[in-house]
Every structure is written in C-alpha cells, then in structure tokens.
Design a protein around this motif. Structure first.
Motif, PDB file in Angstrom:
ATOM      1  N   MET A 188     -22.278   6.889 -17.422  1.00 43.87           N
ATOM      2  CA  MET A 188     -23.642   6.974 -16.893  1.00 43.87           C
ATOM      3  C   MET A 188     -23.684   7.651 -15.518  1.00 43.87           C
ATOM      4  SD  MET A 188     -25.432   5.756 -19.284  1.00 43.87           S
ATOM      5  CE  MET A 188     -24.887   5.104 -20.851  1.00 43.87           C
ATOM      6  N   LYS A 189     -22.588   8.303 -15.131  1.00 47.17           N
ATOM      7  CA  LYS A 189     -22.511   9.098 -13.905  1.00 47.17           C
ATOM      8  C   LYS A 189     -22.583   8.254 -12.637  1.00 47.17           C
ATOM      9  CE  LYS A 189     -22.457  12.646 -16.626  1.00 47.17           C
ATOM     10  NZ  LYS A 189     -21.141  13.250 -16.992  1.00 47.17           N
ATOM     11  N   VAL A 190     -22.141   7.006 -12.709  1.00 48.82           N
ATOM     12  CA  VAL A 190     -22.076   6.167 -11.520  1.00 48.82           C
ATOM     13  C   VAL A 190     -20.805   6.496 -10.754  1.00 48.82           C
ATOM     14  CG1 VAL A 190     -21.937   3.809 -10.641  1.00 48.82           C
ATOM     15  CG2 VAL A 190     -23.402   4.327 -12.607  1.00 48.82           C
ATOM     16  N   ASN A 191     -20.926   6.707  -9.469  1.00 45.26           N
ATOM     17  CA  ASN A 191     -19.770   6.944  -8.616  1.00 45.26           C
ATOM     18  C   ASN A 191     -19.058   5.611  -8.381  1.00 45.26           C
ATOM     19  OD1 ASN A 191     -18.068   8.355  -6.645  1.00 45.26           O
ATOM     20  ND2 ASN A 191     -19.217   7.210  -5.103  1.00 45.26           N
ATOM     21  N   VAL A 192     -17.784   5.519  -8.793  1.00 48.26           N
ATOM     22  CA  VAL A 192     -17.037   4.261  -8.752  1.00 48.26           C
ATOM     23  C   VAL A 192     -15.918   4.344  -7.726  1.00 48.26           C
ATOM     24  CG1 VAL A 192     -15.639   2.619 -10.063  1.00 48.26           C
ATOM     25  CG2 VAL A 192     -17.546   3.796 -11.181  1.00 48.26           C
ATOM     26  N   ALA A 193     -15.886   3.369  -6.833  1.00 52.54           N
ATOM     27  CA  ALA A 193     -14.781   3.215  -5.887  1.00 52.54           C
ATOM     28  C   ALA A 193     -13.987   1.969  -6.262  1.00 52.54           C
ATOM     29  CB  ALA A 193     -15.318   3.091  -4.464  1.00 52.54           C
ATOM     30  N   LEU A 194     -12.732   1.936  -5.860  1.00 48.79           N
ATOM     31  CA  LEU A 194     -11.826   0.827  -6.165  1.00 48.79           C
ATOM     32  C   LEU A 194     -11.527   0.062  -4.885  1.00 48.79           C
ATOM     33  CD1 LEU A 194     -10.003  -0.360  -8.500  1.00 48.79           C
ATOM     34  CD2 LEU A 194      -8.187   1.119  -7.608  1.00 48.79           C
ATOM     35  N   ALA A 195     -11.428  -1.269  -4.983  1.00 43.63           N
ATOM     36  CA  ALA A 195     -11.127  -2.078  -3.803  1.00 43.63           C
ATOM     37  C   ALA A 195     -10.410  -3.357  -4.230  1.00 43.63           C
ATOM     38  CB  ALA A 195     -12.395  -2.422  -3.031  1.00 43.63           C
ATOM     39  N   PRO A 196      -9.510  -3.890  -3.391  1.00 39.47           N
ATOM     40  CA  PRO A 196      -8.727  -5.069  -3.766  1.00 39.47           C
ATOM     41  C   PRO A 196      -9.381  -6.402  -3.454  1.00 39.47           C
ATOM     42  CG  PRO A 196      -7.882  -4.158  -1.725  1.00 39.47           C
ATOM     43  CD  PRO A 196      -8.988  -3.244  -2.174  1.00 39.47           C
ATOM     44  N   ASP A 197     -10.626  -6.393  -2.940  1.00 39.49           N
ATOM     45  CA  ASP A 197     -11.310  -7.628  -2.576  1.00 39.49           C
ATOM     46  C   ASP A 197     -10.513  -8.342  -1.492  1.00 39.49           C
ATOM     47  OD1 ASP A 197     -13.126  -9.745  -2.501  1.00 39.49           O
ATOM     48  OD2 ASP A 197     -13.321  -9.849  -4.654  1.00 39.49           O
ATOM     49  N   TRP A 198     -10.075  -9.575  -1.703  1.00 41.19           N
ATOM     50  CA  TRP A 198      -9.466 -10.352  -0.626  1.00 41.19           C
ATOM     51  C   TRP A 198      -8.142 -10.958  -1.058  1.00 41.19           C
ATOM     52  CZ3 TRP A 198     -12.851 -15.381   0.034  1.00 41.19           C
ATOM     53  CH2 TRP A 198     -13.117 -15.924  -1.212  1.00 41.19           C
ATOM     54  N   ALA A 199      -7.398 -11.468  -0.079  1.00 45.85           N
ATOM     55  CA  ALA A 199      -6.083 -12.042  -0.370  1.00 45.85           C
ATOM     56  C   ALA A 199      -6.181 -13.289  -1.227  1.00 45.85           C
ATOM     57  CB  ALA A 199      -5.360 -12.378   0.942  1.00 45.85           C
ATOM     58  N   VAL A 200      -7.301 -13.987  -1.158  1.00 44.55           N
ATOM     59  CA  VAL A 200      -7.493 -15.226  -1.905  1.00 44.55           C
ATOM     60  C   VAL A 200      -7.575 -14.956  -3.402  1.00 44.55           C
ATOM     61  CG1 VAL A 200      -9.078 -17.173  -2.204  1.00 44.55           C
ATOM     62  CG2 VAL A 200      -8.620 -16.288   0.076  1.00 44.55           C
ATOM     63  N   GLY A 201      -7.921 -13.739  -3.786  1.00 44.75           N
ATOM     64  CA  GLY A 201      -8.025 -13.401  -5.202  1.00 44.75           C
ATOM     65  C   GLY A 201      -8.008 -11.911  -5.431  1.00 44.75           C
ATOM     66  N   GLY A 202      -6.954 -11.236  -4.998  1.00 50.75           N
ATOM     67  CA  GLY A 202      -6.869  -9.792  -5.181  1.00 50.75           C
ATOM     68  C   GLY A 202      -5.519  -9.267  -4.758  1.00 50.75           C
ATOM     69  N   SER A 203      -5.367  -7.953  -4.810  1.00 51.14           N
ATOM     70  CA  SER A 203      -4.104  -7.323  -4.436  1.00 51.14           C
ATOM     71  C   SER A 203      -3.881  -7.372  -2.940  1.00 51.14           C
ATOM     72  CB  SER A 203      -4.094  -5.852  -4.884  1.00 51.14           C
ATOM     73  OG  SER A 203      -4.194  -5.736  -6.278  1.00 51.14           O
ATOM     74  N   LYS A 204      -2.648  -7.108  -2.519  1.00 52.93           N
ATOM     75  CA  LYS A 204      -2.341  -7.006  -1.094  1.00 52.93           C
ATOM     76  C   LYS A 204      -3.094  -5.845  -0.457  1.00 52.93           C
ATOM     77  CE  LYS A 204       0.976 -10.159  -0.908  1.00 52.93           C
ATOM     78  NZ  LYS A 204       0.895 -11.366  -0.064  1.00 52.93           N
ATOM     79  N   ASN A 205      -3.234  -4.757  -1.232  1.00 47.26           N
ATOM     80  CA  ASN A 205      -3.857  -3.550  -0.705  1.00 47.26           C
ATOM     81  C   ASN A 205      -4.296  -2.681  -1.879  1.00 47.26           C
ATOM     82  OD1 ASN A 205      -1.412  -2.071  -1.502  1.00 47.26           O
ATOM     83  ND2 ASN A 205      -0.479  -3.013   0.308  1.00 47.26           N
ATOM     84  N   LEU A 206      -4.833  -1.517  -1.574  1.00 46.02           N
ATOM     85  CA  LEU A 206      -5.364  -0.643  -2.617  1.00 46.02           C
ATOM     86  C   LEU A 206      -4.283  -0.125  -3.564  1.00 46.02           C
ATOM     87  CD1 LEU A 206      -8.205   1.551  -1.093  1.00 46.02           C
ATOM     88  CD2 LEU A 206      -8.188   0.521  -3.356  1.00 46.02           C
ATOM     89  N   LEU A 207      -3.073   0.083  -3.072  1.00 43.42           N
ATOM     90  CA  LEU A 207      -2.009   0.547  -3.960  1.00 43.42           C
ATOM     91  C   LEU A 207      -1.773  -0.449  -5.082  1.00 43.42           C
ATOM     92  CD1 LEU A 207       0.650   2.017  -1.483  1.00 43.42           C
ATOM     93  CD2 LEU A 207      -0.970   3.276  -2.928  1.00 43.42           C
ATOM     94  N   GLY A 208      -1.827  -1.741  -4.766  1.00 34.87           N
ATOM     95  CA  GLY A 208      -1.652  -2.748  -5.800  1.00 34.87           C
ATOM     96  C   GLY A 208      -2.798  -2.758  -6.793  1.00 34.87           C
TER      97      GLY A 208
END
Length: 648
Positions: free
Chosen positions: A313-333
């Motif tokens: 649907m042509k939505v521009n999507v960015a990726l993010a790790p959210d927080w340490a409590v429930g996500g990756s250490k950083n964007l690479l993860g």
C-alpha cells in the motif's frame, strides 16, 4: 495539502543549507596504528574513508572501493577510484576500511530511560498495550525500578540511563535515536542524535498520553496540541504509539486519529500491529509513515505488523528495536529478526536491501530529514557506519553483529570503533569497552558540553550497578526526602510505596555477553521464535554462509550440478514476479546460464526436478560458500574465486 507543502519546504531548505557547506578533499596517507600524539588525526585536515560504499540514494548506487570525503560535520563528496581528487584535503589521511560504508542507522522508536534494564519475561498473552502495562509483575520488575533509578527524588540517574542507552545504540551502528526521557534535552543527546529534539530546529513531537485519552482528543478538537502545531509548521514529524495490539480496541485508535484529522504526512505510527489493508491504504495515500518493532510485537502479542501489506500500500516503513525490556539490543539485532520473520511468513518479500533501507533512508524520509541524513551523499551530515564486509554488502549489513562494527561517526565525530581506528582518530580520548577474540573496541563518551559529561563509561556502568542493588541504607541516604529517616521509618515508607519491587541486573551492552536475552526469546510462549539467532554472533568472524548454520549452495558454474541446501524460488526471468516452482532443501540442480550483477551476486538459470517434473528458471544468488558439486562443469565461466549462496 498544507501539511505536505510545509514538509516539502522544510526538506528543500535542508538541502539548500547543507549544500552550502560543501568544500573539498584529497587522498594521501594510511592510518597509523599507534596513538602517538604526533600520529593522531587532525580533524581540520579532513578524512577519507575507503571501502564498499552503500550510498542509499534513490538508485541505491554501490561504489566498490569508493571514497567518502569528510570535513567537519559534512560529507564533502563521494568518489570512485580514478576520479579526480577535490581540493582542500592535501593533508587528509585515508582509512582503507576494507568494509562496508553506509549511513549511520536511524532508530525511529525506543524508550531510552528503560534501556539499562533486562528483558521482562512474561508468559501472559496480551491483546493490547494497556493490558501488560497494568500487570503487577510489570510494575515491580520494570516501572518501579526505572522510577527509582531515574526520578530526581530518588537516585536521579536519568543522565546515566540516557548515556547508557546511547552507548548501546552506538555500538550497534545507530547514530540517531527516538525516545529520550521527557524534558531531558541536555544529556540526552551527548552521543547520538536525539530525534525528539529535531535536527536544526525542534520540530519533532512524541505522543505522551495515548490517543484514547479524552484530554488529548479534547485538545485537538479545541484547536490546541499537535494538530495546531502541524498546521503552523512547528511540528514536522509526530511519533505516536498507534494500534499496538491485536484487538479491535487497538485498531480503533486509527479511527480516532482519522476523525481528528491526524492521518497525514507528518504522522509516524509506531507499531500499527492491529492495522490492515484499509488503514494502510489510507496511510499510503497521504504519506503517513510506520515504525516496525517485530520482537516486542511477538513477545507481547504473538504476532507482528503486516509489513508486506503495508509496503504493498506504499507505506514508508522504518525498523526499530523498541526497548531493552522487550526488544533487540540495537537495530542490527532487529534486522535479523525482521529477515527471519519475512522468510518464514511472507515468502522472502523483503530483500537485504529493503531491510537496510528500513534503518537508513526510510526513517530519514519519515522525519523529513532525507535532505541531510540517511544517505552517503555530497552535502549530507557525516553520520557514518563502517562494518566488516563478509560477502554481499547488503547481506553484510543484515548479518552484522556489534562485533562487526568497525567505526561509527556522528556529525563527523568518531565516537566508537575498532581500536586501530579510534587510537588514530581520538588518541587517548577514548576507552576500551570490548576486548575479545583479538578485537578491541573503543568509545568516546566524555564531553565538556553536557550535564555530567565528564563521566567515563565504566563510571556510568558502576553507578547504575550500585543503584540497581536497591540497598536500603544506600537508598535512605541518597533519596531526597528520606535522609533524616531512621531505618525503621525508611523501611515502612519504602514497603508502603514500593512493596515487592525487584532489584534489576543491568543488561549488558553487547548481545554476546547476554545469554539471558537469547533465552528469553527462545522461551517466550508468545513469540515462539524458531530461529537460531545466536548463530549470527557465533559466525560473526566468518564469510556469510562459510561453514555457518545457515547453509549454502555452490559456485555458479555453467554446466555444473549442485545440491541445494536452501529452498529457492524459480522465476521465468530475472526479477520476474512469475514463479515457476520452489526447490526444497537438497534438490540437485544444473546451472544453464549465469548473469553477473557484481562481484558478489548473480542470477543463475538452472534446471531441476520439482514436483515430479523437470523445470527451468532463474534464481538470485548472493554470496556464500561452495558446497557439494555433483558433476564436473562442462564449461567453466570466468571466476574470481568468489562463491555464492542461494537464499530463500
């Protein structure tokens, strides 16, 4: 539309302003290995980085052995070998990185004040974000520890929490991050860029009360708040938690902002897990952006946002790790989980390049900063990441771990990287924070211009460790309003206010030092991750696919017969959407034709047996190792010794 016009004007202004900064450059020496004062880099001379340059421009130009010329906080130019050398860099040294050079990663969603805490493990399944935020376990293990550490009435360590979060981001190649502690403008942007405070002007807003809040809705209807600021041009990007969950209550948040007139270009929806085609279609039409955090979605709700439909649907999507409590250490993860989910659930609809876009050019576009950040381009800010090259350059980014980060620069300032680079670029103005397997990495966290900016990383970590013990005597003697209490009085006060609080353990900066992180992902009854994510860290020093648990297929030699160890999709022609068949693991194939795209990737026309029939078609082959050859090649195509992998 007024809002779109305001954003376009801002982008044009950004481009004009940065173009005015461009000057010159020249290629000369190589990097000294020692930190002798006479051999330390003089920033006034400029710097040249050599490597495989992923420009991330609209054409996704890749320069093999490209040269990136940097002076001050600006990328002065990007050149190819043999091009003339611009003026002004006669004394500039060259670092031949041998790696992949790309824009610094942009983290479009985090909660920095929580990022020193460990993963919150829960067996409960939630329908929306309001459910888990009200759990007693969450309050005792997350909410109260964060308050005790950061609140000015208690330990008052928000500067240390923010700096620790920035270190975690920086070692993973992130140069911009969203989600600073509210109102903390000074120390919250001492290392990486803080998105919430804008780039040149403070034009970014983040949502504090949820959109279901009557007060928020009343303010909008009465002409106050973020909508009024959008219309006046004061707000260029508005980050809002939206539809985080899987139930109708979550989805209806979209209806609320639509009714309020907030489905528009400036709005950046965080999560959008409950949204589907109708909502994404409306977002795509107006240029509304989406930030995707797959790990936290899966941990809490058992599913993630339908990114494939959003992109259709042509939505521009960015990726993010959210927080340490429930996500990756950083964007690479987070990149790795995004790739694994896509392969397993969406038939590999995302290429490696798509995933890299989600961490660079896409979030820059969402912010309206795509005239200054998100690309390696003349006149842009010198936010730069250098990674080990271990194969195809885009695959090298998605497979990279924090061990593979060679250098990170923010606004032209080298802040983190391998010791051999940092000792030359910073001399003694950095400290070693990683020393394993023959690699030492250094970071410069000190600054004269920010609150408590003279603290080293070790000092920051120690202060957090001491506070996290939640020692009663220490707390009584430190908290603002309890210093005159007896221990009996303090215990009574504390037990009344924080009964059952759990003393946290500081989460490690590096994923390889945190087995609890991987165990939490594997053991989550909601996420049900079948992926061996640890293999990326085990294989960090190997060429991608070389002896790794990922598997491989062989060199593409015309007439050669190979055995596939990955599933593969056959199409009628290269880049065609018409699928002929899918090959299972172990399928013998014969190479009929080969079209090289670069030294690292190619299209192969193959013949194979599929579903009892002989089929011919094309498959894309990025880099990996040679595996079993079933018959000698009748005709060998020219080769430079590079081997290839077929990736599902």
């Amino acid at each position: 539309m007024i809002a779109a016009t305001l954003r376009d004007r801002r982008r044009i202004a950004f481009g004009i302003a940065t173009a005015a900064l461009v000057a010159a450059v020249a290629l000369t020496s190589t990097t000294p290995s020692a930190a002798d004062p006479d051999d330390v880099w003089d920033p006034a001379a400029g710097l040249v980085l050599k490597g495989t340059v992923l420009t991330q421009n609209g054409r996704h130009t890749v320069h093999e052995d490209g040269l990136v010329y940097i002076k001050g906080n600006t990328i002065v130019d990007v050149r190819k070998p043999g091009d003339s050398v611009p003026q002004g860099f006669d004394e500039a040294p060259t670092i031949d990185t041998g790696g992949v050079i790309l824009p610094g990663l942009i983290n479009g969603h985090s909660h920095m004040a929580f990022n020193a805490l460990p993963m919150w493990e829960t067996e409960d399944h939630f329908e929306n974000r309001y459910q888990w935020a009200g759990r007693v376990a969450y309050t005792r293990q997350v909410k109260w520890p964060k308050a005790l550490l950061g609140d000015s009435k208690y330990f008052d360590l928000t500067p240390e929490l923010a700096k620790y979060a920035e270190v975690k981001a920086l070692v993973g190649g992130t140069t911009s991050i969203q989600g600073a502690p509210a109102g903390k403008r000074g120390y919250a942007k001492s290392l990486v860029r803080n998105i919430d405070f804008g780039l040149d002007v403070d034009d970014v807003a983040q949502m504090m009360p949820p959109v279901i809040s009557p007060r928020f809705q009343r303010d909008i209807r009465e002409g106050r708040g973020v909508l009024a600021n959008m219309n006046s041009g004061e707000v260029n990007s508005w980050f809002v938690h939206l539809a985080e969950g899987i139930d109708e209550k979550s989805r209806m948040e979209f209806d609320i902002i639509e009714e309020l007139g907030l489905v528009r270009d400036e709005t950046v929806a965080i999560h959008g897990t409950a949204l589907g085609g109708p909502e994404f279609r409306k977002m795509g039409r107006v240029g509304m952006d989406l930030v995707w955090s797959p790990i936290s979605n899966r941990l809490y709700y058992g599913k993630t946002t339908d990114i494939r439909t959003a992109r259709e649907m042509k939505v521009n999507v960015a990726l993010a790790p959210d927080w340490a409590v429930g996500g990756s250490k950083n964007l690479l993860g987070e990149m790795k989980v995004a790739d694994e989910i896509d392969n397993a659930e969406w038939n590999d609809s995302l290429s490696y390049r798509d995933i890299v876009d989600m961490a660079t050019r896409n979030p820059a576009k969402a912010l309206g900063w795509d005239g200054q950040l998100g690309q390696i381009r003349k006149g842009y800010r010198a936010d730069i990441l250098v990674l080990d090259r271990r194969g195809d350059p885009y695959a090298s980014v998605v497979h990279a771990t924090d061990r593979n980060v060679c250098l990170v620069m923010v606004d032209g300032d080298p802040l983190y990287g391998d010791d051999e680079h940092m000792s030359f670029l910073k001399g003694e103005d950095c400290e070693v924070i990683y020393n394993k397997g023959g690699r030492r990495k250094c970071i410069d966290v000190t600054t004269e211009h920010e609150e408590r900016g003279d603290q080293t990383f070790d000092e920051i970590a120690q202060k957090l460790d001491d506070a996290m013990k939640l020692d009663r005597t220490t707390m009584r003697d430190t908290f603002r309003d309890t210093k005159d209490m007896s221990m009996r009085e303090f215990d009574a006060w504390f037990n009344d206010k924080f009964k059952g609080v759990v003393a946290p353990a500081r989460t490690p900066v590096f994923a390889e030092e945190d087995p609890a992180f991987f165990n939490a992902l594997k053991n989550s009854p909601n996420a049900k991750f079948p992926y061996d994510l640890e293999r990326y860290w085990r294989d960090a020093d190997r060429p991608i696919g070389a002896g790794s648990s990922a598997g491989a297929i062989a060199r593409g030699e015309i007439g050669g017969r190979l055995r596939s160890t990955w599933r593969a999709t056959l199409t009628e022609e290269p880049r065609s959407r018409r699928r002929i068949a899918r090959l299972d693991h172990g399928t013998p194939v014969e190479i009929l034709e080969r079209r090289d795209l670069s030294a690292w990737s190619k299209w192969l026309k193959i013949r194979a047996e599929a579903d009892g029939e002989t089929v011919e078609g094309w498959i894309f082959a990025p880099f990996v190792e040679e595996t079993e050859v079933l018959a000698p090649a009748a005709e060998r195509a020219p080769t430079d010794g590079i081997t290839d992998r077929l990736r599902d």
